[in-house]
Write an enzyme that holds these catalytic residues in place. Structure first.
Site, PDB file in Angstrom:
ATOM      1  N   GLU A   1       1.087  -1.225   0.313  1.00 22.17           N
ATOM      2  CA  GLU A   1      -0.038   0.262   0.293  1.00 22.17           C
ATOM      3  C   GLU A   1       0.885   1.155   0.179  1.00 22.17           C
ATOM      4  O   GLU A   1       1.888   1.432   1.250  1.00 22.17           O
ATOM      5  CB  GLU A   1      -0.865   0.064   1.201  1.00 22.17           C
TER       6      GLU A   1
ATOM      7  N   HIS B   1     143.209 -45.164 -27.053  1.00 22.21           N
ATOM      8  CA  HIS B   1     144.514 -46.082 -27.230  1.00 22.21           C
ATOM      9  C   HIS B   1     144.948 -46.131 -26.032  1.00 22.21           C
ATOM     10  O   HIS B   1     145.520 -46.944 -25.776  1.00 22.21           O
ATOM     11  CB  HIS B   1     144.589 -46.878 -28.415  1.00 22.21           C
TER      12      HIS B   1
ATOM     13  N   ASP C   1     139.364 -43.046 -31.921  1.00 20.74           N
ATOM     14  CA  ASP C   1     139.777 -43.043 -31.503  1.00 20.74           C
ATOM     15  C   ASP C   1     140.198 -42.254 -30.256  1.00 20.74           C
ATOM     16  O   ASP C   1     141.271 -41.217 -30.935  1.00 20.74           O
ATOM     17  CB  ASP C   1     140.801 -43.885 -32.051  1.00 20.74           C
TER      18      ASP C   1
ATOM     19  N   SER D   1     151.310 -40.288 -28.895  1.00 25.97           N
ATOM     20  CA  SER D   1     149.697 -41.034 -29.428  1.00 25.97           C
ATOM     21  C   SER D   1     149.014 -40.083 -28.227  1.00 25.97           C
ATOM     22  O   SER D   1     149.521 -39.671 -27.353  1.00 25.97           O
ATOM     23  CB  SER D   1     149.502 -42.476 -29.258  1.00 25.97           C
TER      24      SER D   1
END
Length: 699
Positions: A68, A490, A552, A646
């Site tokens: 309402e 030698h 030698d 030698s």
């Protein structure tokens, strides 16, 4: 069926002029006006109280609304409210200036409770069908909606369905109130002589609910001075001094502070080596904090003067306790402390304001007496024979019998390191090499003299006599370098058994069985120029064949080096192959053609013979003349080496250099001076590499 049961649980009719309350605890539901969808009764009142768990709120919306109409909803209405607040009042069919319908509007409760009241007055002139509404619980995002500072998170907020929780940034810990972030700052220790201390997170606002303790602990003898910087912002109160946040400084039993506000304290001299700084913050506020620097101060030590020829580092106007000074000297000088030389010396300022030691002196570097040079001399460049930094000396060799290797200058300078240095050799001494092949007494090349002639004394200073210990000579040889004799292989072994001509170690002469005589002229008589030297070691050529006399050649190492002079000098090794026809001189004390030994050293001049010619001469005798041999002599004979010669030298003169070079050593032949029989010699050029590898001798 489920919705039907829910509908009957929530929707029911009420009698006129009655009021009713419905308690709802579900997370969602439906609410309808009495009699819905029929018209609701007059003079009716129903209240629905909806409660959901904490952390949720209630969402309400209407699917149908028909009440309402009345001015300001005086007649029939629906009111939505919480414990202390009306959220909305609805009535009518549509919204006007004086009444409101919910329409599509959603109503949210601020908390977990919502009350909905429907009321109708005593009369309805028309038929109104009421309303149909739904509700549901929705999660509250506390992280977004929390406005109360005392309830909000300091750093991070995390929402979850039905609640939230707080967390902190790295380095912070959560307070027991579960929202405040604080730091653990109660054990900060500073031991350096200078430093900076700040409030946590400076210059950002410092954390709440913190109790920070900073300890400055320096060595006894220092005093801590504090200096706060300009930014100083600690929460305070206009009437009460520092009730919230503050700094206190504790020095022994004395407490300075509290300090707070926006004005930094004045510089503080604590007069102590130990200081405690306490910082307290409560659970509120957004202040930036503070920053201070501290510096240690100590007793001042007297000014320092660097030593002469020296310096001190660092050089400062003032020195205080614990300052250290390094004393060093200029290049060429050494620090002298307590008669000990060193590169640097360090002293320290003590806590009583005195230095730990006196400044030392700087003494010029002394290289001291230079090392003796074997066969060399030292000349000082200064009158007083100085040996200090930058002094110079010059090494020279004993000329004319020694020369310096690689023609080095021999100049050495006393370096800053205290050693004599040469630009090329560094700290190594030069080397004096024996001069070879340059006799002091020169000879004239002889014309063709039959059977040779006595050698002039001193013209063959390289010749060596190999003698038994009883003084009986048995072979000759030549001096190489300063400690080697080259002879025939030698000569160093006994005669071999013809039936088993294998050379064994037992056949070799022991170094202790014979000696070497240098400077020798007379065969058996002695004079003052002779040098008798022991034998250290003998080495035969590894390819020596005693049966064919191939290779030698042998080397004898002397126990000690002879003294080089006009009568003792090494011969030079050959620098290339010998040319055919070149004249050579052979020297020795061997037998003459009359088969008797001479009294003095004899020599002959003979030509080099072509190798093929020599091979042909010995082919009938089935004797090989190999590439390691060289031949010399006259085709008609008469001039040759003989028994006793030698191992003796065969030499030639390089006329351009005036130097004598060794061509060969007396090896073998067929009789002495026989026609078409040339003397065969071990070819030194062929074996030069082996000789140099063993002796290391270079010209």
């Amino acid at each position: 069926m489920r919705w039907l049961l829910l509908y009957y649980a929530l929707c029911f009719s009420l009698s006129k002029a009655s009021a009713h309350t419905v308690e709802l605890n579900n997370m969602f539901g439906q609410i309808q006006s009495p009699g819905y969808p029929d018209s609701y009764p007059s003079d009716s009142e129903v209240t629905w109280n909806i409660t959901v768990p904490d952390g949720f709120r209630i969402k309400l919306y209407f699917m149908h609304f028909n009440l309402e109409s009345s001015y300001l909803c005086e007649y029939d209405y629906v009111k939505v409210e919480t414990e202390d607040q009306v959220l909305a009042t609805f009535c009518g069919r549509e919204t006007t200036d004086t009444e409101q319908t919910p329409g599509q509007e959603v109503v949210l409760s601020p908390g977990s409770f919502m009350s909905i009241t429907f009321r109708s007055d005593f009369s309805n002139e028309e038929r109104f069908t009421g309303f149909d509404a739904h509700y549901m619980a929705v999660d509250v995002d506390e992280c977004k909606e929390r406005e109360d500072e005392e309830l909000s998170c300091d750093h991070y907020c995390h929402n979850y369905i039905g609640g939230y929780y707080c967390s902190c940034r790295f380095g912070y810990i959560l307070h027991t109130d579960n929202r405040t972030c604080r730091v653990e700052c109660s054990d900060n220790l500073f031991t350096q002589r200078t430093g900076v201390i700040t409030s946590p997170d400076f210059p950002n606002p410092y954390p709440k609910s913190s109790e920070c303790l900073y300890t400055i602990e320096l060595e006894e003898g220092f005093m801590v001075n504090l200096q706060f910087e300009d930014i100083f912002d600690i929460e305070d109160h206009p009437e009460v001094p520092c009730p919230y946040d503050y700094i206190k400084i504790k020095v022994g039993p004395k407490v300075l502070g509290p300090f707070c506000g926006e004005k930094a304290p004045e510089p503080i001299s604590t007069q102590s080596h130990s200081v405690l700084i306490l910082f307290h913050s409560d659970n509120s506020g957004e202040n930036r904090g503070w920053r201070l620097s501290y510096r240690a101060a100590g007793n001042e030590c007297p000014e320092l003067q660097p030593p002469v020829h020296g310096k001190i580092e660092p050089s400062q106007a003032k020195y205080f306790f614990k300052d250290q000074v390094l004393v060093s000297c200029d290049t060429g000088y050494k620090v002298l402390k307590d008669n000990v030389e060193m590169d640097t010396f360090q002293i320290e300022c003590l806590k009583d304001g005195t230095w730990s030691n006196k400044i030392p002196t700087c003494k010029i570097v002394d290289c001291r007496a230079p090392g003796e040079l074997e066969h060399g001399l030292i000349t000082f460049s200064t009158r007083n024979n100085l040996t200090t930094y930058k002094s110079e000396i010059k090494y020279s060799c004993q000329e004319p019998y020694y020369k310096m290797l690689n023609n080095n200058t021999g100049i050495y300078t006393c370096s800053a390191q205290g050693v004599w240095m040469n630009k090329v050799l560094g700290r190594s001494l030069p080397t004096c090499l024996p001069v070879c092949g340059l006799p002091k007494f020169s000879r004239k090349l002889m014309a063709r003299i039959f059977n040779g002639r006595p050698a002039q004394k001193g013209t063959t200073p390289w010749i060596a006599m190999l003698s038994h210990l009883n003084g009986q000579p048995f072979c000759g040889g030549s001096l190489l370098g300063s400690s080697w004799i080259v002879t025939a292989a030698h000569c160093l072994h006994q005669s071999l058994d013809p039936e088993d001509p294998t050379l064994r170690d037992s056949d070799l002469l022991s170094p202790s069985d014979f000696k070497i005589i240098l400077g020798k002229h007379w065969r058996l008589r002695s004079d003052e120029n002779e040098q008798h030297l022991g034998v250290k070691h003998t080495t035969l050529h590894p390819q020596y064949d005693p049966n064919t006399f191939e290779n030698d050649v042998a080397l004898v190492e002397l126990l000690e080096s002879p003294v080089l002079n006009a009568f003792v000098m090494p011969i030079c090794l050959p620098e290339g192959p010998q040319q055919e026809g070149a004249m050579v001189i052979v020297s020795g004390w061997g037998k003459q053609f009359l088969q008797r030994f001479p009294e003095t050293l004899m020599e002959i001049e003979i030509p080099i013979v072509d190798h093929s010619t020599c091979q042909k001469a010995y082919a009938p005798l089935k004797k090989k003349v190999t590439r390691d041999m060289i031949c010399a002599g006259e085709k008609e004979g008469g001039k040759d080496a003989c028994a006793g010669d030698s191992g003796g030298p065969m030499v030639t003169l390089n006329r351009e250099r005036g130097q004598w070079y060794l061509v060969g050593t007396v090896s073998w032949g067929d009789d002495c001076g026989k026609k078409d029989r040339y003397g065969v010699y071990s070819y030194i050029h062929h074996n030069k590499d082996w000789i140099q590898r063993v002796t290391g001798v270079r010209n």
